[in-house]
Design a protein around this motif. Structure first.
Motif, PDB file in Angstrom:
ATOM      1  N   ASN A 223       0.828  -1.207   0.000  1.00  0.00           N
ATOM      2  CA  ASN A 223       0.000   0.000   0.000  1.00  0.00           C
ATOM      3  C   ASN A 223       0.862   1.257   0.000  1.00  0.00           C
ATOM      4  O   ASN A 223       0.549   2.244  -0.676  1.00  0.00           O
ATOM      5  CB  ASN A 223      -0.931   0.006   1.213  1.00  0.00           C
ATOM      6  N   ASP A 224       1.961   1.247   0.771  1.00  0.00           N
ATOM      7  CA  ASP A 224       2.857   2.406   0.807  1.00  0.00           C
ATOM      8  C   ASP A 224       3.503   2.631  -0.554  1.00  0.00           C
ATOM      9  O   ASP A 224       3.635   3.764  -1.019  1.00  0.00           O
ATOM     10  CB  ASP A 224       3.939   2.205   1.870  1.00  0.00           C
ATOM     11  N   VAL A 225       3.917   1.551  -1.195  1.00  0.00           N
ATOM     12  CA  VAL A 225       4.540   1.664  -2.520  1.00  0.00           C
ATOM     13  C   VAL A 225       3.546   2.228  -3.529  1.00  0.00           C
ATOM     14  O   VAL A 225       3.868   3.131  -4.313  1.00  0.00           O
ATOM     15  CB  VAL A 225       5.074   0.293  -2.984  1.00  0.00           C
ATOM     16  N   LEU A 226       2.316   1.723  -3.518  1.00  0.00           N
ATOM     17  CA  LEU A 226       1.310   2.204  -4.463  1.00  0.00           C
ATOM     18  C   LEU A 226       0.957   3.663  -4.199  1.00  0.00           C
ATOM     19  O   LEU A 226       0.644   4.414  -5.122  1.00  0.00           O
ATOM     20  CB  LEU A 226       0.054   1.339  -4.374  1.00  0.00           C
ATOM     21  N   SER A 227       1.011   4.062  -2.931  1.00  0.00           N
ATOM     22  CA  SER A 227       0.663   5.436  -2.586  1.00  0.00           C
ATOM     23  C   SER A 227       1.727   6.428  -3.026  1.00  0.00           C
ATOM     24  O   SER A 227       1.411   7.542  -3.440  1.00  0.00           O
ATOM     25  CB  SER A 227       0.452   5.550  -1.071  1.00  0.00           C
ATOM     26  N   LEU A 228       3.004   6.022  -2.980  1.00  0.00           N
ATOM     27  CA  LEU A 228       4.093   6.973  -3.184  1.00  0.00           C
ATOM     28  C   LEU A 228       4.840   6.812  -4.503  1.00  0.00           C
ATOM     29  O   LEU A 228       5.546   7.734  -4.913  1.00  0.00           O
ATOM     30  CB  LEU A 228       5.099   6.857  -2.033  1.00  0.00           C
ATOM     31  N   CYS A 229       4.711   5.671  -5.157  1.00  0.00           N
ATOM     32  CA  CYS A 229       5.597   5.377  -6.291  1.00  0.00           C
ATOM     33  C   CYS A 229       4.841   5.197  -7.605  1.00  0.00           C
ATOM     34  O   CYS A 229       3.771   4.589  -7.645  1.00  0.00           O
ATOM     35  CB  CYS A 229       6.418   4.120  -6.002  1.00  0.00           C
ATOM     36  N   PRO A 245       5.122  -0.282 -14.184  1.00  0.00           N
ATOM     37  CA  PRO A 245       4.199   0.508 -13.368  1.00  0.00           C
ATOM     38  C   PRO A 245       3.937  -0.165 -12.023  1.00  0.00           C
ATOM     39  O   PRO A 245       3.810  -1.393 -11.944  1.00  0.00           O
ATOM     40  CB  PRO A 245       2.924   0.560 -14.229  1.00  0.00           C
ATOM     41  N   ALA A 246       3.855   0.635 -10.973  1.00  0.00           N
ATOM     42  CA  ALA A 246       3.765   0.093  -9.616  1.00  0.00           C
ATOM     43  C   ALA A 246       2.576  -0.847  -9.440  1.00  0.00           C
ATOM     44  O   ALA A 246       2.696  -1.896  -8.794  1.00  0.00           O
ATOM     45  CB  ALA A 246       3.690   1.244  -8.613  1.00  0.00           C
ATOM     46  N   LEU A 247       1.426  -0.495 -10.010  1.00  0.00           N
ATOM     47  CA  LEU A 247       0.231  -1.314  -9.818  1.00  0.00           C
ATOM     48  C   LEU A 247       0.401  -2.700 -10.436  1.00  0.00           C
ATOM     49  O   LEU A 247       0.039  -3.713  -9.828  1.00  0.00           O
ATOM     50  CB  LEU A 247      -0.985  -0.609 -10.421  1.00  0.00           C
ATOM     51  N   LYS A 248       0.980  -2.772 -11.632  1.00  0.00           N
ATOM     52  CA  LYS A 248       1.164  -4.064 -12.296  1.00  0.00           C
ATOM     53  C   LYS A 248       2.183  -4.924 -11.557  1.00  0.00           C
ATOM     54  O   LYS A 248       1.990  -6.132 -11.390  1.00  0.00           O
ATOM     55  CB  LYS A 248       1.602  -3.844 -13.744  1.00  0.00           C
ATOM     56  N   VAL A 249       3.277  -4.310 -11.116  1.00  0.00           N
ATOM     57  CA  VAL A 249       4.303  -5.066 -10.392  1.00  0.00           C
ATOM     58  C   VAL A 249       3.745  -5.556  -9.061  1.00  0.00           C
ATOM     59  O   VAL A 249       3.976  -6.704  -8.655  1.00  0.00           O
ATOM     60  CB  VAL A 249       5.559  -4.202 -10.173  1.00  0.00           C
ATOM     61  N   ALA A 250       2.999  -4.697  -8.364  1.00  0.00           N
ATOM     62  CA  ALA A 250       2.418  -5.094  -7.079  1.00  0.00           C
ATOM     63  C   ALA A 250       1.450  -6.262  -7.257  1.00  0.00           C
ATOM     64  O   ALA A 250       1.434  -7.198  -6.453  1.00  0.00           O
ATOM     65  CB  ALA A 250       1.707  -3.905  -6.445  1.00  0.00           C
ATOM     66  N   LYS A 251       0.651  -6.208  -8.312  1.00  0.00           N
ATOM     67  CA  LYS A 251      -0.302  -7.295  -8.570  1.00  0.00           C
ATOM     68  C   LYS A 251       0.429  -8.607  -8.848  1.00  0.00           C
ATOM     69  O   LYS A 251       0.063  -9.665  -8.323  1.00  0.00           O
ATOM     70  CB  LYS A 251      -1.201  -6.940  -9.750  1.00  0.00           C
ATOM     71  N   ALA A 252       1.493  -8.532  -9.661  1.00  0.00           N
ATOM     72  CA  ALA A 252       2.263  -9.742  -9.960  1.00  0.00           C
ATOM     73  C   ALA A 252       2.907 -10.303  -8.695  1.00  0.00           C
ATOM     74  O   ALA A 252       2.913 -11.518  -8.470  1.00  0.00           O
ATOM     75  CB  ALA A 252       3.330  -9.428 -11.003  1.00  0.00           C
ATOM     76  N   TYR A 253       3.427  -9.420  -7.860  1.00  0.00           N
ATOM     77  CA  TYR A 253       4.085  -9.842  -6.618  1.00  0.00           C
ATOM     78  C   TYR A 253       3.088 -10.506  -5.669  1.00  0.00           C
ATOM     79  O   TYR A 253       3.356 -11.576  -5.106  1.00  0.00           O
ATOM     80  CB  TYR A 253       4.729  -8.626  -5.961  1.00  0.00           C
ATOM     81  N   LEU A 254       1.921  -9.896  -5.499  1.00  0.00           N
ATOM     82  CA  LEU A 254       0.914 -10.453  -4.596  1.00  0.00           C
ATOM     83  C   LEU A 254       0.315 -11.737  -5.154  1.00  0.00           C
ATOM     84  O   LEU A 254       0.063 -12.686  -4.415  1.00  0.00           O
ATOM     85  CB  LEU A 254      -0.184  -9.421  -4.343  1.00  0.00           C
ATOM     86  N   ASP A 255       0.077 -11.774  -6.474  1.00  0.00           N
ATOM     87  CA  ASP A 255      -0.486 -12.979  -7.085  1.00  0.00           C
ATOM     88  C   ASP A 255       0.442 -14.170  -6.898  1.00  0.00           C
ATOM     89  O   ASP A 255       0.012 -15.281  -6.609  1.00  0.00           O
ATOM     90  CB  ASP A 255      -0.730 -12.753  -8.581  1.00  0.00           C
ATOM     91  N   LYS A 256       1.729 -13.929  -7.039  1.00  0.00           N
ATOM     92  CA  LYS A 256       2.698 -15.012  -6.896  1.00  0.00           C
ATOM     93  C   LYS A 256       2.703 -15.544  -5.474  1.00  0.00           C
ATOM     94  O   LYS A 256       2.750 -16.749  -5.234  1.00  0.00           O
ATOM     95  CB  LYS A 256       4.084 -14.497  -7.281  1.00  0.00           C
ATOM     96  N   ASP A 257       2.635 -14.622  -4.506  1.00  0.00           N
ATOM     97  CA  ASP A 257       2.687 -15.023  -3.100  1.00  0.00           C
ATOM     98  C   ASP A 257       1.455 -15.795  -2.664  1.00  0.00           C
ATOM     99  O   ASP A 257       1.515 -16.653  -1.793  1.00  0.00           O
ATOM    100  CB  ASP A 257       2.841 -13.784  -2.208  1.00  0.00           C
ATOM    101  N   HIS A 258       0.302 -15.480  -3.286  1.00  0.00           N
ATOM    102  CA  HIS A 258      -0.951 -16.031  -2.774  1.00  0.00           C
ATOM    103  C   HIS A 258      -1.608 -17.050  -3.696  1.00  0.00           C
ATOM    104  O   HIS A 258      -2.662 -17.569  -3.381  1.00  0.00           O
ATOM    105  CB  HIS A 258      -1.936 -14.889  -2.505  1.00  0.00           C
TER     106      HIS A 258
END
Length: 481
Positions: A223-229, A245-258
């Motif tokens: 959430n902090d990364v998406l808010s600031l980056c 883009p932060a949103l796409k990278v965050a989604k890929a990171y979370l999808d992989k983890d879960h």
């Protein structure tokens, strides 16, 4: 050299550490190396070693990355993925094993407390640390008073730093960093320090910096990364797994983890549904928040929706933006007081969510004002506006004037949303709206009030909604119900 468009260029950077099989192996190899250097004729000692007694560990492996000036980048990944190592190399605090980094601009690291001498006073440490960060003595002298005011240390500025609390040291460190004219700011996790009001001051500085400088941020908080980056890098085992883009990278990171966890949960849910498919009786399930519902005496309806057709049909309506960071106060009005109370007019500072509150703002006109507007904004610890509102639509439909020296007040009555546990700040603004629908800020109180959320039903997103009840009814197809 870095081109004019780029602040940072990372080219084929690797960082390799030797992991020894045992402390003895490390000592023996070191001694052999020294003897070989001192006695070249005995170089066969090293040749007798059959195999290396260590293995190479790549903290970073062939990393290449271009960061343009003015961009903000977040670095995500699990512990040990190489995030902090990469930023240490970019900042110059660590040498790469291979590859190189090109930097265009002055770099400042948000390390707050480092570089201070406990025996020296706060004033003396300002001159020492600011010099290390590249300021001349003349510039330090010019900015000294501003640094002291930012740190809010008062008379303690002339006391030895060893007498400071950790929070006071952090305040001083941030205040110095905020005055060194950095082009690139690097921070590893820590963003803001101190109490809720000082944190907002720190975040106001960071958000203002984001509009002109380059910001590199390591965090485990998506959430902090998406808010600031704007952009992000996902590192895994020393290599870049995703960048963009932060949103796409965050989604890929979370999808992989879960992904695996989600598959297991879905499988279990399907089995449960199949096992219960033969049941004839389907109960009605009611999920509610009784404590919250009982505390509410009424469900509020927005008074401005009494005549929605008028608002919808007015295609020229432009809602002004109240940007306290980009705008400077013009003067012409002074906010005298701000109070937050519950329905019984009692002071209110601790929330659960769903409560009806009254926010009253009193303003004095320093000049004749035509339909002044009052706005409030509720900010989280990152200085992000969670929700806000203003009196513009009311004053637009009911114009009024305030003579110089007179006061007026605005009372907002609203229902609080659900917020995650933590501290939140109200920012209050008085403004005029010109004919183009643009807000001209007259006076801002950045930290007017603080509230503390002690419990919440918000689990996803920035805010949650007060839920009156949830009803679930299952129907049996076999019985034709």
């Amino acid at each position: 050299m870095v081109s004019d468009d780029f602040a940072v260029r990372v080219n084929g950077v690797s960082k390799i550490y030797r992991l020894w099989n045992s402390p003895r192996d490390r000592l023996v190899t070191t001694v052999r190396g020294l003897l070989t250097t001192l006695l070249p004729s005995k170089s066969e000692w090293n040749e007798k070693q059959e195999s290396p007694n260590y293995r190479d560990f790549y903290a970073l492996n062939n990393i290449s990355l271009d960061i343009r000036k003015g961009e903000s980048w977040g670095f995500v990944g699990v512990n040990g993925s190489g995030k902090s190592t990469l930023l240490k190399i970019i900042s110059g605090n660590l040498r790469p094993s291979t590859g190189h980094v090109e930097i265009d601009g002055k770099v400042a690291i948000l390390d707050y407390g480092s570089g201070f001498n406990g025996e020296f006073t706060g004033k003396e440490n300002i001159y020492i640390k600011a010099t290390l960060l590249g300021l001349t003595r003349k510039k330090i002298h010019e900015r000294y008073q501003s640094i002291v005011e930012f740190a809010e240390l008062g008379e303690f500025i002339n006391q030895p730093v060893k007498t400071y609390s950790s929070g006071m040291i952090s305040r001083l460190g941030f205040a110095i960093m905020a005055h060194v004219d950095a082009d690139i700011i690097i921070t590893d996790e820590a963003l803001a320090v101190g109490d809720v009001f000082f944190i907002q001051k720190c975040m106001n500085f960071i958000r203002a910096f984001l509009k002109k400088g380059t910001f590199l941020f390591v965090s485990h908080s998506i959430n902090d990364v998406l808010s600031l980056c704007q952009n992000a890098v996902w590192l895994e085992q020393g290599t870049i797994k995703a960048v963009g883009p932060a949103l796409k990278v965050a989604k890929a990171y979370l999808d992989k983890d879960h992904t695996s966890h989600t598959k297991n949960v879905s499988s279990n849910e399907n089995e449960s549904l199949q096992a219960g498919s033969n049941e004839n009786e389907k109960p009605v399930i009611v999920l509610g928040q009784p404590a919250l519902s009982q505390s509410q005496t009424q469900h509020l309806k927005d008074a401005r929706s009494a005549n929605p057709t008028r608002l919808i049909s007015d295609s020229t309506l432009k809602i002004p933006v109240f940007d306290a960071i980009a705008s400077q106060d013009k003067g012409g009005a002074t906010i005298l007081s701000v109070t937050l109370t519950n329905e019984k007019e009692e002071p209110f500072s601790q929330m659960i969510g769903g409560e009806t509150v009254k926010l009253t703002v009193q303003v004095k006109a320093e000049s004749r004002l035509n339909s002044p507007v009052v706005s409030f904004q509720v900010l989280d610890r990152l200085g992000q506006i969670l929700f806000s509102d203003n009196s513009y639509l009311i004053t637009r439909n009911q114009p009024f004037e305030v003579d110089q020296g007179d006061t007026f007040s605005v009372k907002f009555i609203f229902q609080l949303p659900l917020l995650p546990p933590g501290n939140y700040v109200f920012r209050i603004l008085a403004a005029l709206v010109n004919q183009e629908g643009e807000a001209e800020i007259l006076h801002t109180v950045p930290n007017a009030l603080a509230i503390h959320s002690v419990t919440s039903g918000a689990r996803h997103g920035l805010v949650g909604i007060p839920m009156h009840s949830i009803k679930l009814k299952c129907q049996s197809v076999a019985n034709g119900e």
